[in-house]
Motif scaffolding. Sequence first.
Motif, PDB file in Angstrom:
ATOM      1  N   ALA A  50     -42.066  -2.139   5.438  1.00  0.00           N
ATOM      2  CA  ALA A  50     -40.551  -2.337   5.033  1.00  0.00           C
ATOM      3  C   ALA A  50     -40.357  -2.406   3.665  1.00  0.00           C
ATOM      4  O   ALA A  50     -39.316  -1.768   3.347  1.00  0.00           O
ATOM      5  CB  ALA A  50     -40.132  -3.562   6.092  1.00  0.00           C
ATOM      6  N   GLY A  51     -40.939  -3.188   2.911  1.00  0.00           N
ATOM      7  CA  GLY A  51     -40.862  -3.187   1.528  1.00  0.00           C
ATOM      8  C   GLY A  51     -41.287  -1.894   1.228  1.00  0.00           C
ATOM      9  O   GLY A  51     -40.515  -1.583  -0.050  1.00  0.00           O
ATOM     10  N   ALA A  53     -37.764   4.416  -1.550  1.00  0.00           N
ATOM     11  CA  ALA A  53     -36.740   5.428  -0.930  1.00  0.00           C
ATOM     12  C   ALA A  53     -36.434   6.282  -2.301  1.00  0.00           C
ATOM     13  O   ALA A  53     -36.321   7.757  -1.640  1.00  0.00           O
ATOM     14  CB  ALA A  53     -35.643   4.702  -0.590  1.00  0.00           C
ATOM     15  N   LEU A 101     -40.925   1.318   2.155  1.00  0.00           N
ATOM     16  CA  LEU A 101     -39.984   2.180   2.181  1.00  0.00           C
ATOM     17  C   LEU A 101     -38.751   1.873   1.732  1.00  0.00           C
ATOM     18  O   LEU A 101     -38.267   2.912   0.818  1.00  0.00           O
ATOM     19  CB  LEU A 101     -39.576   2.008   3.743  1.00  0.00           C
ATOM     20  CG  LEU A 101     -40.579   2.761   4.833  1.00  0.00           C
ATOM     21  CD1 LEU A 101     -40.495   2.806   6.386  1.00  0.00           C
ATOM     22  CD2 LEU A 101     -40.788   4.438   4.594  1.00  0.00           C
ATOM     23  N   THR A 102     -38.328   0.753   1.286  1.00  0.00           N
ATOM     24  CA  THR A 102     -37.067   0.300   0.742  1.00  0.00           C
ATOM     25  C   THR A 102     -37.233   0.609  -1.045  1.00  0.00           C
ATOM     26  O   THR A 102     -36.409   1.241  -1.434  1.00  0.00           O
ATOM     27  CB  THR A 102     -36.951  -1.233   0.651  1.00  0.00           C
ATOM     28  OG1 THR A 102     -36.547  -1.622   2.054  1.00  0.00           O
ATOM     29  CG2 THR A 102     -35.517  -1.663  -0.128  1.00  0.00           C
ATOM     30  N   ALA A 103     -38.504   0.102  -1.343  1.00  0.00           N
ATOM     31  CA  ALA A 103     -38.841   0.456  -2.883  1.00  0.00           C
ATOM     32  C   ALA A 103     -39.032   2.027  -3.184  1.00  0.00           C
ATOM     33  O   ALA A 103     -38.613   2.456  -4.192  1.00  0.00           O
ATOM     34  CB  ALA A 103     -40.152  -0.422  -3.345  1.00  0.00           C
TER      35      ALA A 103
END
Length: 238
Positions: free
Chosen positions: A18-19, A25, A21-23
């Motif tokens: 999750a982290g 993007a 994918l956020t970073a």
Amino acid sequence: MQLSIRIVKRLMDMILAAGGLTAAAPIMATIAAAIRASSPGPVIYSQRRAGMIHGETGLQFDEFEVYKFRTMVDNAEAETGAVLAEAGDPRITPLGMWLRKTRLDELPQLFNVLKGDMSMVGPRPERPEMIRTLAMAIPFFEERMREIKPGITGLAQVSLSYTGRMLKGSRLAQLKDTLINPFGLEGVEDSVADDMRTKMLYDFVYSAYLESFWEFFRADVGILVKTPYIMFFSRTGQ
């Protein structure tokens, strides 16, 4: 594998995926635009892969769709069927070559980790039709996935080239004559089977780490810390 290891490993996977994918993007959006602009075809490539193998014997494995940024020309296997990519493969696009070297083509697999198909760390998954052939050609090859989820990165990935070849000057390369073709057969140098056998050795070492909680934890953290360096600065990406 101990229940405590399974629980902690899954929690680590969910948090890191999750982290990540956020970073990542903005990077993923840039790569997608570059692929779209540089060659015709889809941005994301999905392919059927064999996952965890269940039971004490046999080849009863999970199957799932793995996601990658497309690094080859569209419909690369239309004429050849399922074949392993090799160094200098003409089907790989110039951008795809760079993506493979940096391992950035694997970023979409963070979605596979969130879904539970894969782990952040583990053996790389092979295609179902190939794993059966490899299991017949390489004794115990399937055991590397026995009750272990495949991973985005792994001990083999941070220790070998993209194709699984030993790196020149490495400690393992000093034992090449013992590990690869010890009988000196002609015409089998640099074969794909040798690369897969070398990967398997590292995967077996990793599976041994999963017998102890702290050995697993140190191994996973060490591999995850080393992976970014391998992606951008090391020759193992070649």
